[in-house]
Design a protein around this motif. Structure first.
Motif, PDB file in Angstrom:
ATOM      1  N   ALA A  92      21.806 -42.720   5.518  1.00 28.67           N
ATOM      2  CA  ALA A  92      20.722 -43.526   4.956  1.00 28.67           C
ATOM      3  C   ALA A  92      19.558 -42.642   4.518  1.00 28.67           C
ATOM      4  O   ALA A  92      18.976 -42.834   3.439  1.00 28.67           O
ATOM      5  CB  ALA A  92      20.250 -44.556   5.979  1.00 28.67           C
ATOM      6  N   GLY A 146      25.969 -47.311   0.168  1.00 26.01           N
ATOM      7  CA  GLY A 146      26.017 -46.824   1.534  1.00 26.01           C
ATOM      8  C   GLY A 146      27.291 -47.138   2.285  1.00 26.01           C
ATOM      9  O   GLY A 146      27.232 -47.341   3.503  1.00 26.01           O
ATOM     10  N   CYS A 182      23.408 -48.985   4.851  1.00 26.94           N
ATOM     11  CA  CYS A 182      24.514 -48.059   5.098  1.00 26.94           C
ATOM     12  C   CYS A 182      25.400 -48.634   6.198  1.00 26.94           C
ATOM     13  O   CYS A 182      24.938 -48.849   7.322  1.00 26.94           O
ATOM     14  CB  CYS A 182      23.995 -46.681   5.516  1.00 26.94           C
ATOM     15  SG  CYS A 182      23.175 -45.796   4.194  1.00 26.94           S
ATOM     16  N   ARG A 233      25.323 -43.078  10.434  1.00 23.12           N
ATOM     17  CA  ARG A 233      24.696 -44.118   9.614  1.00 23.12           C
ATOM     18  C   ARG A 233      23.248 -43.745   9.286  1.00 23.12           C
ATOM     19  O   ARG A 233      22.810 -43.863   8.135  1.00 23.12           O
ATOM     20  CB  ARG A 233      24.735 -45.459  10.333  1.00 23.12           C
ATOM     21  CG  ARG A 233      26.071 -46.170  10.288  1.00 23.12           C
ATOM     22  CD  ARG A 233      25.972 -47.556  10.884  1.00 23.12           C
ATOM     23  NE  ARG A 233      25.044 -48.400  10.153  1.00 23.12           N
ATOM     24  CZ  ARG A 233      24.537 -49.530  10.625  1.00 23.12           C
ATOM     25  NH1 ARG A 233      24.832 -49.947  11.835  1.00 23.12           N
ATOM     26  NH2 ARG A 233      23.694 -50.244   9.889  1.00 23.12           N
ATOM     27  N   PRO A 256      18.432 -48.213   6.531  1.00 26.90           N
ATOM     28  CA  PRO A 256      19.565 -48.046   7.453  1.00 26.90           C
ATOM     29  C   PRO A 256      20.582 -49.173   7.393  1.00 26.90           C
ATOM     30  O   PRO A 256      21.793 -48.938   7.444  1.00 26.90           O
ATOM     31  CB  PRO A 256      18.894 -47.962   8.831  1.00 26.90           C
ATOM     32  CG  PRO A 256      17.535 -47.407   8.538  1.00 26.90           C
ATOM     33  CD  PRO A 256      17.143 -47.994   7.206  1.00 26.90           C
TER      34      PRO A 256
END
Length: 221
Positions: free
Chosen positions: A52, A10, A62, A48, A59
């Protein structure tokens, strides 16, 4: 150096074509019912969360490891004459607080209308250099120019994922003679086609099912 990558994590790099971003922001500030500008911090949060979701990651997995803003701008003297110097500095502060690295070239002011020279090439070179040195896994590009197509093809060859935030807008602006003329702010169809994850941002923002979405509303301030 590996030519392809078997898996992605990520690490996100956000690259913004400043002129494209500015024209989109003007639309929402002056022509759209929201009457608000695009938020840099809101854009970072949206990217973001979106990445994700696309990579099926948490989350927090990332992270925005690179964020860059490219734009041509007037000389200090010209900006001061046009009463835009303070606005430039205020926006510089916004970018700095958000951790976005700024890249500026001076506009070519030799003709009747000032225009950018080479800013798309600079953006492409910086992006590709970071890509081949394994600085990110996902590129998020805020741009519309078809000149970025060769860059995206190179990134595809490296096995990278490219998220394109694209707008398709037409709105009136005043020219030097105070005549209202239509301005088109679009993403090249070719650019959309070569990106692995193009997002039609104007359609997403107008989606009635997302009217109460904090991520969508957070795109504006």
């Amino acid at each position: 150096m590996k030519s392809t990558r078997s898996s992605l994590t990520g690490r996100i790099a956000l690259f913004i074509d400043g002129n494209y971003f500015y024209n989109v922001s003007n639309y929402y500030k002056f022509e759209h019912a929201r009457r608000k500008r695009l938020s840099i911090q809101g854009l970072l949060s949206f990217v973001r969360a979106n990445v994700a979701e696309r990579l099926n990651l948490e989350p927090n997995s990332c992270q925005m490891v690179e964020a860059h803003y490219f734009r041509g701008r007037y000389s200090a003297y010209s900006a001061e004459e046009a009463s835009k110097l303070k606005d430039d500095r205020v926006f510089d502060d916004v970018l700095t607080k958000a951790g976005v690295v700024q890249h500026y070239t001076l506009l070519d002011e030799s003709g009747h209308v000032a225009h950018e020279k080479g800013i798309d090439v600079w953006l492409a070179l910086e992006t590709y250099d970071m890509a081949v040195h394994d600085r990110f896994d996902v590129l998020c590009l805020v741009a519309g120019d078809g000149d970025y197509v060769p860059l995206i093809r190179k990134l595809n060859g490296l096995g990278l994922r490219v998220v394109l935030l694209a707008w398709d807008l037409t709105y009136p602006v005043s020219d030097d003679s105070n005549q209202r003329r239509p301005r088109d702010v679009r993403a090249s169809a070719q650019l959309i086609d070569v990106c692995t994850d193009p997002i039609s941002m104007n359609n997403l923002i107008e989606d009635r099912t997302k009217r109460d979405s904090p991520l969508i509303n957070g795109l504006f301030y």
